[in-house]
Design a protein around this motif. Structure first.
Motif, PDB file in Angstrom:
ATOM      1  N   GLU A 148      20.350 -11.536 -27.317  1.00 18.12           N
ATOM      2  CA  GLU A 148      19.035 -12.425 -26.315  1.00 18.12           C
ATOM      3  C   GLU A 148      17.780 -13.130 -27.380  1.00 18.12           C
ATOM      4  OE1 GLU A 148      19.966  -9.036 -22.680  1.00 18.12           O
ATOM      5  OE2 GLU A 148      18.630  -8.888 -24.449  1.00 18.12           O
ATOM      6  N   MET A 149      17.262 -13.138 -28.533  1.00 13.10           N
ATOM      7  CA  MET A 149      16.729 -14.179 -28.918  1.00 13.10           C
ATOM      8  C   MET A 149      17.116 -14.797 -29.395  1.00 13.10           C
ATOM      9  SD  MET A 149      13.986 -11.296 -30.755  1.00 13.10           S
ATOM     10  CE  MET A 149      15.519 -10.027 -31.272  1.00 13.10           C
ATOM     11  N   ILE A 150      18.156 -15.134 -29.689  1.00 11.42           N
ATOM     12  CA  ILE A 150      18.866 -16.074 -30.374  1.00 11.42           C
ATOM     13  C   ILE A 150      18.690 -17.336 -28.644  1.00 11.42           C
ATOM     14  CG2 ILE A 150      20.835 -17.094 -30.988  1.00 11.42           C
ATOM     15  CD1 ILE A 150      21.226 -14.973 -33.154  1.00 11.42           C
ATOM     16  N   ALA A 151      19.386 -16.653 -27.711  1.00 10.86           N
ATOM     17  CA  ALA A 151      19.624 -17.574 -26.938  1.00 10.86           C
ATOM     18  C   ALA A 151      18.025 -18.615 -26.338  1.00 10.86           C
ATOM     19  CB  ALA A 151      20.076 -16.833 -25.812  1.00 10.86           C
ATOM     20  N   SER A 196       2.301 -10.770 -40.147  1.00  8.39           N
ATOM     21  CA  SER A 196       2.732 -11.677 -39.971  1.00  8.39           C
ATOM     22  C   SER A 196       2.903 -12.802 -38.641  1.00  8.39           C
ATOM     23  CB  SER A 196       4.661 -12.153 -40.643  1.00  8.39           C
ATOM     24  OG  SER A 196       5.150 -11.385 -40.085  1.00  8.39           O
ATOM     25  N   PHE A 197       3.342 -11.962 -37.759  1.00  8.17           N
ATOM     26  CA  PHE A 197       3.223 -13.036 -36.549  1.00  8.17           C
ATOM     27  C   PHE A 197       2.117 -13.515 -36.163  1.00  8.17           C
ATOM     28  CE2 PHE A 197       7.266 -11.640 -33.529  1.00  8.17           C
ATOM     29  CZ  PHE A 197       7.328 -12.028 -34.394  1.00  8.17           C
ATOM     30  N   GLU A 218       6.806 -25.783 -36.029  1.00  9.96           N
ATOM     31  CA  GLU A 218       8.481 -25.701 -35.437  1.00  9.96           C
ATOM     32  C   GLU A 218       9.612 -24.399 -35.085  1.00  9.96           C
ATOM     33  OE1 GLU A 218       9.876 -30.504 -35.573  1.00  9.96           O
ATOM     34  OE2 GLU A 218       9.110 -30.342 -37.380  1.00  9.96           O
ATOM     35  N   LEU A 219       9.297 -23.758 -35.984  1.00 10.09           N
ATOM     36  CA  LEU A 219       9.603 -22.420 -35.469  1.00 10.09           C
ATOM     37  C   LEU A 219       9.199 -21.534 -35.011  1.00 10.09           C
ATOM     38  CD1 LEU A 219       8.932 -21.584 -39.511  1.00 10.09           C
ATOM     39  CD2 LEU A 219      10.946 -22.608 -39.187  1.00 10.09           C
ATOM     40  N   VAL A 220      10.798 -20.786 -34.484  1.00  5.84           N
ATOM     41  CA  VAL A 220      11.314 -19.967 -33.067  1.00  5.84           C
ATOM     42  C   VAL A 220      11.192 -18.686 -33.817  1.00  5.84           C
ATOM     43  CG1 VAL A 220      11.694 -19.192 -30.797  1.00  5.84           C
ATOM     44  CG2 VAL A 220      11.580 -21.433 -31.385  1.00  5.84           C
ATOM     45  N   ILE A 221      10.387 -17.626 -33.988  1.00 10.58           N
ATOM     46  CA  ILE A 221      10.981 -15.970 -34.966  1.00 10.58           C
ATOM     47  C   ILE A 221      10.998 -15.335 -33.666  1.00 10.58           C
ATOM     48  CG2 ILE A 221       9.974 -14.747 -36.470  1.00 10.58           C
ATOM     49  CD1 ILE A 221       9.310 -18.596 -36.932  1.00 10.58           C
ATOM     50  N   HIS A 275      14.609 -19.625 -34.457  1.00 12.53           N
ATOM     51  CA  HIS A 275      15.644 -19.586 -35.377  1.00 12.53           C
ATOM     52  C   HIS A 275      16.286 -18.269 -36.585  1.00 12.53           C
ATOM     53  CE1 HIS A 275      12.700 -23.776 -34.615  1.00 12.53           C
ATOM     54  NE2 HIS A 275      14.998 -24.130 -34.501  1.00 12.53           N
ATOM     55  N   LEU A 276      14.744 -17.331 -36.625  1.00 14.51           N
ATOM     56  CA  LEU A 276      15.724 -16.567 -37.152  1.00 14.51           C
ATOM     57  C   LEU A 276      14.677 -15.150 -36.572  1.00 14.51           C
ATOM     58  CD1 LEU A 276      12.936 -15.871 -39.266  1.00 14.51           C
ATOM     59  CD2 LEU A 276      13.411 -17.427 -40.613  1.00 14.51           C
ATOM     60  N   ILE A 277      15.785 -14.093 -37.117  1.00 14.56           N
ATOM     61  CA  ILE A 277      15.359 -12.658 -36.696  1.00 14.56           C
ATOM     62  C   ILE A 277      14.230 -11.970 -37.812  1.00 14.56           C
ATOM     63  CG2 ILE A 277      16.062 -11.031 -35.264  1.00 14.56           C
ATOM     64  CD1 ILE A 277      16.435 -13.531 -33.960  1.00 14.56           C
ATOM     65  N   LEU A 278      13.367 -11.180 -37.178  1.00 14.61           N
ATOM     66  CA  LEU A 278      13.198  -9.933 -38.040  1.00 14.61           C
ATOM     67  C   LEU A 278      13.124  -8.937 -37.615  1.00 14.61           C
ATOM     68  CD1 LEU A 278       9.059 -11.646 -39.067  1.00 14.61           C
ATOM     69  CD2 LEU A 278      11.220 -11.661 -40.061  1.00 14.61           C
ATOM     70  N   PHE A 279      13.815  -7.990 -38.516  1.00 17.00           N
ATOM     71  CA  PHE A 279      14.353  -6.824 -38.229  1.00 17.00           C
ATOM     72  C   PHE A 279      14.270  -5.812 -38.539  1.00 17.00           C
ATOM     73  CE2 PHE A 279      18.833  -5.132 -36.866  1.00 17.00           C
ATOM     74  CZ  PHE A 279      18.202  -3.124 -36.066  1.00 17.00           C
ATOM     75  N   THR A 280      12.873  -4.422 -38.063  1.00 13.86           N
ATOM     76  CA  THR A 280      12.307  -4.084 -38.825  1.00 13.86           C
ATOM     77  C   THR A 280      13.898  -2.817 -38.652  1.00 13.86           C
ATOM     78  OG1 THR A 280      11.597  -2.491 -37.891  1.00 13.86           O
ATOM     79  CG2 THR A 280      10.538  -4.458 -39.025  1.00 13.86           C
TER      80      THR A 280
END
Length: 401
Positions: free
Chosen positions: A296-299, A169-170, A144-147, A303-308
């Motif tokens: 835009e990814m939130i839209a 991880s993806f 159910e997660l969207v990353i 649910h959460l963002i991985l920021f490298t």
């Protein structure tokens, strides 16, 4: 090995579950920004977030983004703050929030008697809305997660530590039917053929290639691309070198579809987010900051963002937590208070990409279950939304069945 945490989330009327329970205060024009900000400041709650759109004349893209955001699974309630005479379609935004089953209210400053009375009314309205928010958590599956993932402040270490570790991880998340979103086509120039070969269908492969070509042409018209001076200072030498590093965030799973900002993927899998506007360049650089891409990814439901980051970044976001994965061990030592994971250990310790990928995966589950990220704990709630234009995606862009 430490057992994986069980996940729970807030069940929304549309069946999706959120990992946070945010009350949004959303201004609909820059003229209402100050009042909205004061409402949030005086509420003084970490789960009351400020978002908004500064423009006065309407834009379909901005409306679509906010319609998706007010019905985002991490959002529990919404207060819209309008000056009263802006061109933004506040009724359509209200309707989107109302249809989602969330408590929503509209504050029109011109009907409130000015700044002070509008702020006072806004605070009371936020308190009233929060009385109706769902507060009980329910079991939630990884599927159910969207990353989402982005990179910012890349350097020569990004493509050999943090980015491929996020890719690992993806792969683990996609294997469990989670939805994973990577971007951006302007930073994937030179990788279009590789991505096309990973596409679920030949038609999707052609669309991916066309999207990267569009980005390349867009940048040519502007006279500059996504390769920044800071990238060169960090040791990157060409756009293609940067692209390969950015591409590695996607992992090795099949690419299920391509989406545009505000499109919510219909099911689990790996999706490419095309953030470069369609048509002739009208609104300048595709994204003026990393946070524009995060929004835009939130839209798209992330649910959460991985920021490298290799050079370092101290941003977070409103609505969806940001997990910062630091590529460079020296940067991590300098900015450790803002970094969640030190992928630079791959360069200095007996640690490999698979192990850091597993660490990122476990961090995703922990944050999904309520553990705050560094940026959340520091109070970061950045949000930026500007003007763009997009054509709707076609059926070939999404998975069949």
């Amino acid at each position: 090995m430490t057992p994986l945490p069980a996940i729970s989330g807030f069940l929304r009327p549309d069946g999706r579950k959120g990992i946070r329970n945010i009350t949004l205060v959303c201004y609909l024009v820059e003229c209402a920004h100050h009042v909205a900000r004061k409402i949030v400041d005086k509420a003084d709650q970490s789960d009351v977030h400020l978002i908004g759109f500064p423009g006065c004349f309407p834009n379909d893209y901005a409306l679509k983004q906010l319609q998706s955001i007010v019905s985002h699974p991490n959002v529990g309630a919404i207060l819209l703050v309008s000056l009263g005479c802006e061109g933004f379609n506040r009724e359509a935004l209200y309707d989107a929030a109302h249809r989602s089953g969330r408590p929503v209210d509209t504050l029109v400053i011109q009907q409130q008697g000015g700044t002070r009375s509008a702020i006072e009314s806004g605070i009371m309205r936020v308190q009233a809305l929060q009385q109706h928010i769902v507060v009980q958590r329910e079991p939630m599956a990884v599927s159910e997660l969207v990353i989402g993932t982005i990179c910012g402040g890349s350097d020569g270490t990004s493509g050999i530590t943090a980015n491929p570790a996020v890719g690992k991880s993806f792969d683990k998340l996609v294997a469990q039917q989670a939805t994973c979103i990577f971007e951006e086509t302007g930073e994937l120039i030179g990788c279009e053929q590789i991505m096309a070969e990973r596409a679920a269908t030949p038609e999707l492969g052609n669309i991916i290639t066309a999207a990267v070509d569009k980005a390349s042409n867009y940048y040519k018209v502007l006279g500059y691309g996504s390769f920044a001076p800071g990238n060169a200072e960090g040791g990157l030498t060409t756009q293609e070198e940067k692209s390969m590093g950015a591409y590695s965030k996607s992992g090795s799973s099949q690419i299920s579809g391509i989406i545009k900002p505000g499109d919510v993927p219909p099911r689990g899998g790996l999706y490419l987010l095309d953030v470069v506007p369609d048509g002739e360049p009208r609104f300048g650089f595709p994204n003026i900051s990393d946070n524009a891409e995060i929004v835009e990814m939130i839209a798209c439901g992330a649910h959460l963002i991985l920021f490298t980051t290799g050079r370092g970044s101290v941003v977070g976001s409103a609505i969806s937590p940001v997990i910062k994965v630091c590529a460079n061990p020296e940067t991590y030592r300098s900015l450790s208070e803002d970094m969640d994971i030190n992928a630079g250990r791959i360069l200095e310790e007996d640690t490999n990409i698979d192990e850091i990928g597993d660490e990122i995966y476990r961090a995703v589950l922990a944050v999904a279950n309520g553990e705050p990220t560094k940026s959340e704990a520091l109070g970061h709630q950045e949000f930026i939304l500007t003007y763009k234009t997009f054509e709707p995606i076609g059926p070939q862009c999404l998975p069949f069945g």
